[in-house]
Design a protein around this motif. Structure first.
Motif, PDB file in Angstrom:
ATOM      1  N   VAL A  65       0.866  -1.170   0.000  1.00  0.00           N
ATOM      2  CA  VAL A  65       0.000   0.000   0.000  1.00  0.00           C
ATOM      3  C   VAL A  65       0.903   1.220   0.000  1.00  0.00           C
ATOM      4  O   VAL A  65       1.791   1.335   0.844  1.00  0.00           O
ATOM      5  N   PHE A  66       0.668   2.109  -0.937  1.00  0.00           N
ATOM      6  CA  PHE A  66       1.398   3.366  -1.004  1.00  0.00           C
ATOM      7  C   PHE A  66       0.413   4.479  -0.662  1.00  0.00           C
ATOM      8  O   PHE A  66      -0.622   4.605  -1.320  1.00  0.00           O
ATOM      9  N   ALA A  67       0.721   5.248   0.365  1.00  0.00           N
ATOM     10  CA  ALA A  67      -0.174   6.307   0.816  1.00  0.00           C
ATOM     11  C   ALA A  67       0.582   7.627   0.867  1.00  0.00           C
ATOM     12  O   ALA A  67       1.670   7.701   1.445  1.00  0.00           O
ATOM     13  N   THR A  68      -0.011   8.651   0.277  1.00  0.00           N
ATOM     14  CA  THR A  68       0.694   9.922   0.166  1.00  0.00           C
ATOM     15  C   THR A  68      -0.262  11.097   0.074  1.00  0.00           C
ATOM     16  O   THR A  68      -1.358  10.966  -0.466  1.00  0.00           O
ATOM     17  N   PRO A  69       0.182  12.230   0.585  1.00  0.00           N
ATOM     18  CA  PRO A  69      -0.528  13.452   0.224  1.00  0.00           C
ATOM     19  C   PRO A  69      -0.106  13.827  -1.196  1.00  0.00           C
ATOM     20  O   PRO A  69       0.923  13.355  -1.687  1.00  0.00           O
ATOM     21  N   ILE A  70      -0.899  14.641  -1.826  1.00  0.00           N
ATOM     22  CA  ILE A  70      -0.536  15.124  -3.158  1.00  0.00           C
ATOM     23  C   ILE A  70       0.214  16.440  -2.989  1.00  0.00           C
ATOM     24  O   ILE A  70      -0.317  17.407  -2.447  1.00  0.00           O
ATOM     25  N   TYR A  71       1.462  16.415  -3.429  1.00  0.00           N
ATOM     26  CA  TYR A  71       2.295  17.614  -3.406  1.00  0.00           C
ATOM     27  C   TYR A  71       2.662  17.946  -4.837  1.00  0.00           C
ATOM     28  O   TYR A  71       3.440  17.231  -5.464  1.00  0.00           O
ATOM     29  N   LYS A 131       0.001  -7.449  -5.010  1.00  0.00           N
ATOM     30  CA  LYS A 131      -1.133  -6.567  -5.232  1.00  0.00           C
ATOM     31  C   LYS A 131      -0.785  -5.220  -4.628  1.00  0.00           C
ATOM     32  O   LYS A 131      -0.166  -5.151  -3.571  1.00  0.00           O
ATOM     33  N   VAL A 132      -1.225  -4.155  -5.303  1.00  0.00           N
ATOM     34  CA  VAL A 132      -0.890  -2.809  -4.863  1.00  0.00           C
ATOM     35  C   VAL A 132      -2.154  -1.970  -4.713  1.00  0.00           C
ATOM     36  O   VAL A 132      -3.037  -1.997  -5.578  1.00  0.00           O
ATOM     37  N   TYR A 133      -2.197  -1.243  -3.614  1.00  0.00           N
ATOM     38  CA  TYR A 133      -3.252  -0.276  -3.358  1.00  0.00           C
ATOM     39  C   TYR A 133      -2.609   1.097  -3.224  1.00  0.00           C
ATOM     40  O   TYR A 133      -1.512   1.218  -2.683  1.00  0.00           O
ATOM     41  N   VAL A 134      -3.304   2.108  -3.698  1.00  0.00           N
ATOM     42  CA  VAL A 134      -2.812   3.478  -3.629  1.00  0.00           C
ATOM     43  C   VAL A 134      -3.836   4.317  -2.882  1.00  0.00           C
ATOM     44  O   VAL A 134      -5.027   4.302  -3.218  1.00  0.00           O
TER      45      VAL A 134
END
Length: 167
Positions: free
Chosen positions: A69-75, A102-105
């Motif tokens: 899982v890749f979690a990020t704010p949008i910059y 498997k990948v989750y964003v």
């Protein structure tokens, strides 16, 4: 879960917590690494990226994981630099990171969904190159703070997506 937000208890954190609760509710083991609070240095440009720092603490988990899982704010139209530095370091993991994941964003930002195009293009390219499967995403646009996020369905979407991990 690799997070890239330097803000504790912000919108990205809320999405991550909901996803993790959903995944744990169905018996999945969840490990979380907050890259913004770790000492991870950029690739050193010598085609090996073998730097001794906090990245060594998470590589085994990354390689062994069935789900990322890749979690990020949008910059400025894409992921945070903190998360990107960690992803760049996948280079030294070579073939051990490729295939069968498997990948989750998860992403949140104050701008509209169009502001997330850079992130989706980048993540889709990484996922394709690595031979992974994109299993889902929650792109929480127009959510500059947790209060705005709470007025949407995005946290519930993250929770429901977490429940599907391992299926």
């Amino acid at each position: 879960i690799l997070t890239g937000s330097p803000v504790k208890k912000g919108t990205t954190d809320a999405l991550v917590e909901h996803f993790a609760y959903g995944a744990q509710a169905t018996g999945n083991k969840v490990e979380r690494f907050d890259t913004a609070f770790m000492h991870i240095t950029p690739c050193d440009g010598v085609r090996e990226c073998k730097v001794e720092d906090d990245m060594t603490k998470i590589t085994k988990s990354l390689v062994e994981a069935d789900v990322l899982v890749f979690a990020t704010p949008i910059y400025y139209f894409t992921m945070s630099g903190q998360l990107k530095i960690a992803i760049d370091r996948f280079f030294n993991l070579g073939e051990t990171m490729k295939g069968k994941k498997k990948v989750y964003v998860l992403a949140a930002g104050g701008g509209p969904a169009e502001a997330m195009v850079g992130l989706t293009v980048t993540m889709d390219g990484i996922i394709k190159y690595m031979g992974w499967e994109k299993a889902g995403e929650v792109l929480a646009g127009n959510c500059p703070d947790p209060g705005a996020l709470a007025k949407t369905e995005y946290c519930m979407q993250a929770y429901n997506m977490g429940q599907k991990v391992g299926m």
